[in-house]
Enzyme design. Sequence first.
Site, short mmCIF file in Angstrom:
data_model
loop_
_atom_site.label_atom_id
_atom_site.label_comp_id
_atom_site.label_asym_id
_atom_site.label_seq_id
_atom_site.Cartn_x
_atom_site.Cartn_y
_atom_site.Cartn_z
N TYR A 154 0.87 -1.19 -0.18
CA TYR A 154 -0.08 -0.07 -0.01
C TYR A 154 0.89 1.31 -0.06
CZ TYR A 154 -3.67 3.16 1.59
OH TYR A 154 -4.40 4.31 1.78
N LYS A 158 1.14 4.12 -2.83
CA LYS A 158 0.97 5.61 -2.59
C LYS A 158 1.84 6.41 -2.72
CE LYS A 158 -3.39 4.96 -1.52
NZ LYS A 158 -4.55 5.57 -2.37
P1 NAP Z 1 -13.08 2.46 1.20
O1 NAP Z 1 -14.12 3.17 2.10
O2 NAP Z 1 -12.60 1.14 1.06
O3 NAP Z 1 -13.72 2.79 -0.52
C1 NAP Z 1 -12.94 2.64 -1.47
C2 NAP Z 1 -13.88 2.80 -2.84
O4 NAP Z 1 -13.01 2.25 -3.78
C3 NAP Z 1 -15.05 1.40 -2.61
O5 NAP Z 1 -16.09 1.91 -2.98
C4 NAP Z 1 -14.58 0.40 -3.53
O6 NAP Z 1 -15.46 -0.26 -3.76
C5 NAP Z 1 -13.79 0.89 -4.45
N1 NAP Z 1 -13.14 0.26 -5.42
C6 NAP Z 1 -12.07 -0.63 -4.84
N2 NAP Z 1 -11.50 -1.21 -5.88
C7 NAP Z 1 -12.00 -0.65 -7.00
C8 NAP Z 1 -11.66 -0.78 -8.44
N3 NAP Z 1 -10.88 -1.79 -8.80
N4 NAP Z 1 -12.35 0.01 -9.27
C9 NAP Z 1 -13.21 0.79 -8.91
N5 NAP Z 1 -13.50 1.31 -7.67
C10 NAP Z 1 -12.98 0.40 -6.79
O7 NAP Z 1 -11.59 3.76 1.04
P2 NAP Z 1 -11.64 5.18 1.62
O8 NAP Z 1 -11.37 5.17 2.97
O9 NAP Z 1 -12.64 5.91 1.30
O10 NAP Z 1 -10.07 5.60 0.64
C11 NAP Z 1 -10.48 6.23 -0.46
C12 NAP Z 1 -9.19 6.54 -0.91
O11 NAP Z 1 -8.42 7.25 -0.02
C13 NAP Z 1 -8.23 5.29 -1.35
O12 NAP Z 1 -7.34 5.58 -2.38
C14 NAP Z 1 -7.50 5.22 0.26
O13 NAP Z 1 -6.31 4.67 0.04
C15 NAP Z 1 -7.11 6.84 0.36
N6 NAP Z 1 -6.67 6.93 1.94
C16 NAP Z 1 -7.60 6.50 2.86
C17 NAP Z 1 -7.36 6.88 3.88
C18 NAP Z 1 -8.14 6.59 5.24
O14 NAP Z 1 -7.79 6.72 6.38
N7 NAP Z 1 -9.52 6.17 5.08
C19 NAP Z 1 -6.09 7.60 4.46
C20 NAP Z 1 -5.35 7.75 3.31
C21 NAP Z 1 -5.61 7.35 2.13
P3 NAP Z 1 -16.10 -1.76 -3.08
O15 NAP Z 1 -17.21 -1.21 -2.19
O16 NAP Z 1 -16.60 -2.68 -4.12
O17 NAP Z 1 -14.85 -2.21 -2.36
#
Ligand code: NAP
Length: 246
Positions: A154, A158
């Site tokens: 991961y 990133k």
């Molecule tokens: P999340 O709640 O897991 O949501 C991710 C979304 O991406 C889900 O709707 C998922 O679909 C979709 N997805 C996964 N694989 C995909 C694919 N192959 N094609 C299209 N869509 C896909 O994650 P989040 O926390 O909102 O994170 C969003 C972004 O922010 C990510 O890039 C994550 O790495 C980044 N981020 C998050 C955090 C944090 O603390 N949450 C911190 C730093 C960075 P499904 O519902 O089917 O799984």
Amino acid sequence: MKLSERVAIVTGAGRGIGAAIARKLAENGAKVALVDINENDLKARVEEIEKNGGTAKYFLCDVSDWEQVNQTVEQVNKLWGKIDILVNNAGITKDNLILRMTPEDWDAVMRVNLKGAFLFTKAVVRPMMRNKYGKIVNISSVVGIFGNAGQANYSASKAGLLGFTKSVAKEFAKKGVRCNAVAPGFIETDMTKSLPEDVKNTFINNTPLGYPGSPDDVANVVVFLCSPESDYITGEIIRVDGGMAM
Ligand code: NAP
């Protein structure tokens, strides 16, 4: 409204940070194409946006599949005539210590988090260049800056996004396309809900502000990076992390 007449694509928009970004872009007047692999979530998000008077459509698409990506971008272009904004937000985790991490888990994370951003960027830059205007925002992470034990795949994906962001910014600056990254810290979503309590506490203890961020905290910065107010910013990384990576 800051983004009226703008057409935006947001990947991973079914829930979490992507859903908040899609909602806020629509609140600011953009027509928003929501991309995800979960149709039920997509339907619900589009209904919410429309109920609030916004314009949105959903597209089922796996960001790691070139055919699907290309087709989605063509459909959005056909529907609304152009593409001004791309937010590469879709991301997954498959955490493990390196000794236990499988090559499949490494590839899966790279495919969605890094290759997905490359594919969508490759597909939208042509329509953006045609209009001599575009805003691309990549959602990275603070662990792409400082690394994290148990998240080598991961963190590498990133960190890769940060190098990718700067390369895209340099390659397309003269064509009017800006590319920036947002690096969130600990944000409360489904992705972080499943983390063990001790890991969550470590993240919060390492956050000077002392509390987790919300998807809206990230979305507000993304809207700024998609608006004309940030037109002189490209190749930048903005942390939204309560000071964690300071
Ligand atoms: P999340 O709640 O897991 O949501 C991710 C979304 O991406 C889900 O709707 C998922 O679909 C979709 N997805 C996964 N694989 C995909 C694919 N192959 N094609 C299209 N869509 C896909 O994650 P989040 O926390 O909102 O994170 C969003 C972004 O922010 C990510 O890039 C994550 O790495 C980044 N981020 C998050 C955090 C944090 O603390 N949450 C911190 C730093 C960075 P499904 O519902 O089917 O799984």
